[in-house]
Design an enzyme around this catalytic site. Structure first.
Site, PDB file in Angstrom:
ATOM      1  N   SER A 131       3.679  16.456 -30.019  1.00  0.00           N
ATOM      2  CA  SER A 131       2.788  15.670 -30.870  1.00  0.00           C
ATOM      3  C   SER A 131       2.127  14.549 -30.079  1.00  0.00           C
ATOM      4  O   SER A 131       2.722  13.997 -29.158  1.00  0.00           O
ATOM      5  CB  SER A 131       3.563  15.066 -32.048  1.00  0.00           C
ATOM      6  OG  SER A 131       2.701  14.294 -32.869  1.00  0.00           O
ATOM      7  N   LYS A 185       9.391  19.409 -35.723  1.00  0.00           N
ATOM      8  CA  LYS A 185       7.938  19.213 -35.609  1.00  0.00           C
ATOM      9  C   LYS A 185       7.238  19.541 -36.927  1.00  0.00           C
ATOM     10  O   LYS A 185       6.262  18.875 -37.313  1.00  0.00           O
ATOM     11  CB  LYS A 185       7.389  20.093 -34.480  1.00  0.00           C
ATOM     12  CG  LYS A 185       5.858  20.015 -34.297  1.00  0.00           C
ATOM     13  CD  LYS A 185       5.369  18.582 -34.076  1.00  0.00           C
ATOM     14  CE  LYS A 185       3.983  18.517 -33.470  1.00  0.00           C
ATOM     15  NZ  LYS A 185       2.920  19.199 -34.194  1.00  0.00           N
ATOM     16  N   HIS A 188       7.737  16.635 -39.159  1.00  0.00           N
ATOM     17  CA  HIS A 188       6.832  15.595 -38.642  1.00  0.00           C
ATOM     18  C   HIS A 188       5.440  15.783 -39.217  1.00  0.00           C
ATOM     19  O   HIS A 188       4.813  14.837 -39.708  1.00  0.00           O
ATOM     20  CB  HIS A 188       6.798  15.682 -37.113  1.00  0.00           C
ATOM     21  CG  HIS A 188       5.672  14.939 -36.453  1.00  0.00           C
ATOM     22  ND1 HIS A 188       4.361  15.392 -36.476  1.00  0.00           N
ATOM     23  CD2 HIS A 188       5.655  13.786 -35.739  1.00  0.00           C
ATOM     24  CE1 HIS A 188       3.598  14.545 -35.818  1.00  0.00           C
ATOM     25  NE2 HIS A 188       4.348  13.566 -35.357  1.00  0.00           N
ATOM     26  N   ASN A 189       4.941  17.024 -39.177  1.00  0.00           N
ATOM     27  CA  ASN A 189       3.590  17.283 -39.667  1.00  0.00           C
ATOM     28  C   ASN A 189       3.492  17.119 -41.178  1.00  0.00           C
ATOM     29  O   ASN A 189       2.459  16.692 -41.696  1.00  0.00           O
ATOM     30  CB  ASN A 189       3.151  18.690 -39.261  1.00  0.00           C
ATOM     31  CG  ASN A 189       2.835  18.793 -37.780  1.00  0.00           C
ATOM     32  OD1 ASN A 189       3.176  17.909 -36.998  1.00  0.00           O
ATOM     33  ND2 ASN A 189       2.198  19.863 -37.379  1.00  0.00           N
ATOM     34  N   GLU A 192       3.159  13.556 -41.754  1.00  0.00           N
ATOM     35  CA  GLU A 192       1.787  13.218 -41.340  1.00  0.00           C
ATOM     36  C   GLU A 192       0.797  13.481 -42.478  1.00  0.00           C
ATOM     37  O   GLU A 192      -0.067  12.647 -42.773  1.00  0.00           O
ATOM     38  CB  GLU A 192       1.441  14.031 -40.106  1.00  0.00           C
ATOM     39  CG  GLU A 192       0.038  13.866 -39.569  1.00  0.00           C
ATOM     40  CD  GLU A 192      -0.233  14.818 -38.418  1.00  0.00           C
ATOM     41  OE1 GLU A 192      -1.279  15.495 -38.453  1.00  0.00           O
ATOM     42  OE2 GLU A 192       0.614  14.903 -37.503  1.00  0.00           O
TER      43      GLU A 192
END
Length: 479
Positions: A131, A185, A188-189, A192
């Site tokens: 990222s 990940k 995480h997205n 986001e």
């Protein structure tokens, strides 16, 4: 074609991320190779290499032949079928013990499959989320590797050298076996997505409740980013509200369509959260609002059918409103992170990843898109209690939520009365209300399910499941 020396690391895929990550590695003293079948991509890599130890190839056999053993090859190609195709093309050129790293946004289940399949064939596989975008790849990303631990340890020095640093600590760590890295990940997205939607709703409030122009909104975000709300996303948002193209009189933002695209990682987060029965309504809402934004013609049609009373802008106590809005944003931001971390907690146990959540917060503090000062609070919470299930059980974070609660209550109430939709703000508040509710009205749902489907229910203080003939019982009551 043989180079003068064997190269320590190779990347397949010389798009923005691959090219910049190679340049980053070379600047840290590593001799690296890049492969792309398109020679113009290879030429661009060499043009930007600045004399560092970077070597470009458009022939796959030459590329792999110049890597020292055990070879380490990282793929930065489109997730899905393309990853499998590139791996299949490479395998005849590799030797057992070589390391393959998938650095794209692959679904964690694909990573699980590839990890198992390749290890059965004698290869070592790492699924690693990366990222930070173009700037992160060039100057230091946050990297989330999982899979073969021995392979990670072999490459640890390189990864730590090129990763972003916070307080001198690299934003990379081994996260667990199989698809652990890509799972982290993915979450995480998802976070986001929710934070971006939250900022967009804040923009809506500043524009329509306070009637602020872009310069005034820029100033609000700038001030916030200098305080406890400091984050990468607020930083770039501040820049967006000040940006005009050369020769333009207006701001570029005002010319951009209100139809947001997505690549699917937010949706994946919602899907697996539902599978694991972990509520992440802030992420769910953000995904839904991106989808809704794409129905532009339908929205225009429906808008023409409903004449809402004109909105009443805030004309008095604007400073008080801004204080409440800052508190509301902080509250919703905390709840958003909490939902993502709760999902990681559950998945870590469910899939036996044994993810150290303090390390996740630690490597998210720098380099990645969701980096923010609040991640230090999350890091401290899990560092103090490695078995913490939910960050709202942490005393320090509890105090921050209690302080912010009046602000979000005021903002959600005012927006509702004024006919302004702020679904992410509202979802975080309602999630909190039910999370702190010792008794939810779900007993009624149990009764309803038993009434229409004989699904049974449980009773307070009694073991076992029970069923009632509700229709017969109701007839007796009526008589």
């Amino acid at each position: 074609m043989k180079t003068d020396k064997q190269l320590s690391f190779g990347i397949i895929g010389l798009g923005t991320m691959g090219r910049n990550l190679l340049l980053n590695m070379a600047e840290h003293g590593f001799a690296v190779a890049g492969y792309n079948r398109h020679e113009d991509k290879v030429a661009l890599l060499m043009k930007e290499s600045n004399g560092n130890d970077v070597h470009g190839f458009s022939d796959l056999k030459d590329f792999i032949g110049n890597l020292k053993t055990p070879r380490a090859v990282m793929l930065l190609v489109t997730a899905g079928k393309a990853v499998d195709e590139v791996i299949a093309e490479m395998l005849p050129l590799l030797s057992k013990g070589d390391i393959i790293i998938d650095g794209g946004n692959s679904h964690f289940t694909d990573t699980e499959r590839r990890c198992k399949d390749l290890e059965e064939k004698g290869f070592r596989f790492i699924g690693m989320g990366v990222s930070g975008g173009e700037e992160g790849a060039r100057k230091g990303p946050s990297m989330m590797p999982g899979g073969n631990k021995e392979a990670y340890e072999h490459l640890q020095q390189l990864f730590e050298a090129v990763a972003a640093k916070v307080n001198g600590e690299p934003c990379v760590t081994y996260l667990g076996p199989g698809g652990a890295g890509h799972f982290v990940k993915m979450v995480h997205n998802g976070i986001e997505y929710a934070l971006m939607q939250l900022i967009a709703e804040t923009y809506d409030l500043l524009k329509n409740e306070l009637q602020f122009d872009n310069t005034s909104i820029h100033n609000v975000f700038k001030q916030w980013n200098e305080g406890r709300l400091q984050s990468f996303l607020l930083e770039i948002t501040t820049d967006i509200f000040a940006f005009k193209q050369n020769g333009a009189t207006g701001f570029l933002l005002d010319d951009i369509k209100d139809e947001a695209k997505a690549k699917g990682t937010g949706k994946w987060t919602s899907q697996i959260a539902m599978d694991l029965q972990v509520p992440v309504p802030a992420i769910d809402t953000a995904v839904a609002m991106r989808d809704l934004s794409k129905f532009k013609s339908l929205r225009k049609q429906i808008a023409s059918m409903f004449d809402e009373p004109s909105q009443t802008p805030v004309t008095q106590n604007k400073n008080e409103y801004l204080i409440n809005l800052e508190k509301a944003f902080y509250f919703s931001m905390v709840i958003t992170y909490s939902q993502g971390m709760h999902l990681l907690y559950k998945a870590s146990h469910e899939f036996k990843y044994n993810i150290a959540l303090d390390k996740v917060a630690k490597i998210w503090r720098g380099g990645c898109i969701i980096r923010s000062s609040f991640l230090e609070n999350i890091y401290q919470a899990f560092h103090n209690n490695a078995n913490l299930e939910h960050i709202l059980a942490d005393a320090a974070i509890q105090a921050q939520i209690k302080e912010s609660l009046p602000g979000i209550r005021a903002i959600v109430s005012n927006a509702t009365l004024n006919g302004i939709g702020i679904p992410t703000y509202a979802s975080t508040l309602n999630y909190f209300y039910y999370l702190k509710s010792e008794k939810m009205p779900s007993n009624l749902i149990q009764a309803q399910r038993d009434y229409f489907g004989a699904h049974t229910y449980e009773l307070i203080g009694k073991e076992g499941s029970f069923h009632t003939d509700w229709i017969t019982a109701t007839e007796k009551i009526i008589r």
